[in-house]
Design a protein around this motif. Sequence first.
Motif, PDB file in Angstrom:
ATOM      1  N   THR A  12      51.769  25.173  36.849  1.00  0.00           N
ATOM      2  CA  THR A  12      50.823  26.123  37.437  1.00  0.00           C
ATOM      3  C   THR A  12      51.127  27.549  37.004  1.00  0.00           C
ATOM      4  O   THR A  12      50.218  28.314  36.640  1.00  0.00           O
ATOM      5  N   ASN A  13      52.393  27.934  37.034  1.00  0.00           N
ATOM      6  CA  ASN A  13      52.759  29.290  36.650  1.00  0.00           C
ATOM      7  C   ASN A  13      52.511  29.531  35.167  1.00  0.00           C
ATOM      8  O   ASN A  13      52.065  30.619  34.766  1.00  0.00           O
ATOM      9  N   VAL A  14      52.806  28.537  34.339  1.00  0.00           N
ATOM     10  CA  VAL A  14      52.544  28.664  32.899  1.00  0.00           C
ATOM     11  C   VAL A  14      51.046  28.812  32.646  1.00  0.00           C
ATOM     12  O   VAL A  14      50.611  29.644  31.844  1.00  0.00           O
TER      13      VAL A  14
ATOM     14  N   TRP B 180      60.501  26.577  27.306  1.00  0.00           N
ATOM     15  CA  TRP B 180      60.491  26.629  25.845  1.00  0.00           C
ATOM     16  C   TRP B 180      59.159  27.114  25.297  1.00  0.00           C
ATOM     17  O   TRP B 180      59.116  27.811  24.276  1.00  0.00           O
ATOM     18  N   TYR B 181      58.061  26.774  25.974  1.00  0.00           N
ATOM     19  CA  TYR B 181      56.752  27.291  25.556  1.00  0.00           C
ATOM     20  C   TYR B 181      56.735  28.808  25.697  1.00  0.00           C
ATOM     21  O   TYR B 181      56.237  29.533  24.832  1.00  0.00           O
TER      22      TYR B 181
ATOM     23  N   LYS C 119      44.519  31.309  45.385  1.00  0.00           N
ATOM     24  CA  LYS C 119      43.606  30.197  45.189  1.00  0.00           C
ATOM     25  C   LYS C 119      43.361  29.957  43.701  1.00  0.00           C
ATOM     26  O   LYS C 119      43.743  30.757  42.855  1.00  0.00           O
ATOM     27  N   VAL C 120      42.732  28.841  43.398  1.00  0.00           N
ATOM     28  CA  VAL C 120      42.385  28.503  42.022  1.00  0.00           C
ATOM     29  C   VAL C 120      41.521  29.619  41.431  1.00  0.00           C
ATOM     30  O   VAL C 120      40.565  30.080  42.060  1.00  0.00           O
ATOM     31  N   GLY C 121      41.875  30.071  40.253  1.00  0.00           N
ATOM     32  CA  GLY C 121      41.105  31.124  39.586  1.00  0.00           C
ATOM     33  C   GLY C 121      41.744  32.471  39.691  1.00  0.00           C
ATOM     34  O   GLY C 121      41.482  33.353  38.863  1.00  0.00           O
TER      35      GLY C 121
ATOM     36  N   GLY D  60      47.721  30.675  30.073  1.00  0.00           N
ATOM     37  CA  GLY D  60      46.434  30.046  29.811  1.00  0.00           C
ATOM     38  C   GLY D  60      46.450  28.534  29.958  1.00  0.00           C
ATOM     39  O   GLY D  60      47.502  27.908  30.123  1.00  0.00           O
ATOM     40  N   LYS D  61      45.256  27.943  29.893  1.00  0.00           N
ATOM     41  CA  LYS D  61      45.089  26.517  30.149  1.00  0.00           C
ATOM     42  C   LYS D  61      45.786  25.642  29.114  1.00  0.00           C
ATOM     43  O   LYS D  61      46.385  24.612  29.445  1.00  0.00           O
ATOM     44  N   LYS D  62      45.704  26.028  27.841  1.00  0.00           N
ATOM     45  CA  LYS D  62      46.354  25.227  26.795  1.00  0.00           C
ATOM     46  C   LYS D  62      47.848  25.140  27.033  1.00  0.00           C
ATOM     47  O   LYS D  62      48.449  24.058  26.944  1.00  0.00           O
TER      48      LYS D  62
END
Length: 223
Positions: free
Chosen positions: A43-45, A23-24, A213-215, A50-52
């Motif tokens: 994680t995919n969102v 929905w986002y 990986k992260v980032g 973005g983080k928010k």
Amino acid sequence: MLERVICLVTGYLLGSIIQAGYWYGRFKHIDIRKYGSGNAGTTNVMRTLGKKAGMTTYLFDALKPIMCMAIIHFVFGNKNGNELLLMMYGGLGVVLGHNFPFYLNFKGGKGIAATSGIVLGLLFYPTHCWAFAVLGALTFGLVTYFSKYVSLGSLMGIGMWFVEFVIWGCVGWLPLSGSVLYECYGVVFIITLLGFIQHRGNIKRLINGTERKVGQKRTEEVK
């Protein structure tokens, strides 16, 4: 048995309808399942929007099992001494609904946020269940920090939760006994197994050394 079915169905409906990532994405005029890893999870969102967006998705997905557990508490209580078991059935239903929403061709998330919500819901449960959330957060945080793999941290977190749950039961720290306790082990095992099944692609990439990986960010549309 009827109580178990009611809890499972209630959880499934909550898990399906409150599909936060999907929905986002729709609010942003995209189908999040056509980007990145192709699922509607946190994680995919986060990688795509973005983080928010990721944190908002996680918040709502983690709240689903907590809501379900609260409903079970107020409707059934602990009159038969099996409240924790019914909550786990509700949690299993939420994970199934989150992963396989009926109105989205059964294509949702991977269930980690929903599973963590089950663990967080146990913070409000008596005895030693609060420790699950603390140990889970530590496991996820440390494994993710040192490995840089969110998927590995997630899998280790839910895997350790199952191990801890069995240990708690063996030493008498869970308000269950006899066949009900073993049944609860089985439900928690299924929840954990679903997480590993949904991450089978990640596991393969971890083994091959190709997991992101992260980032690292990937937003290309899935064909």
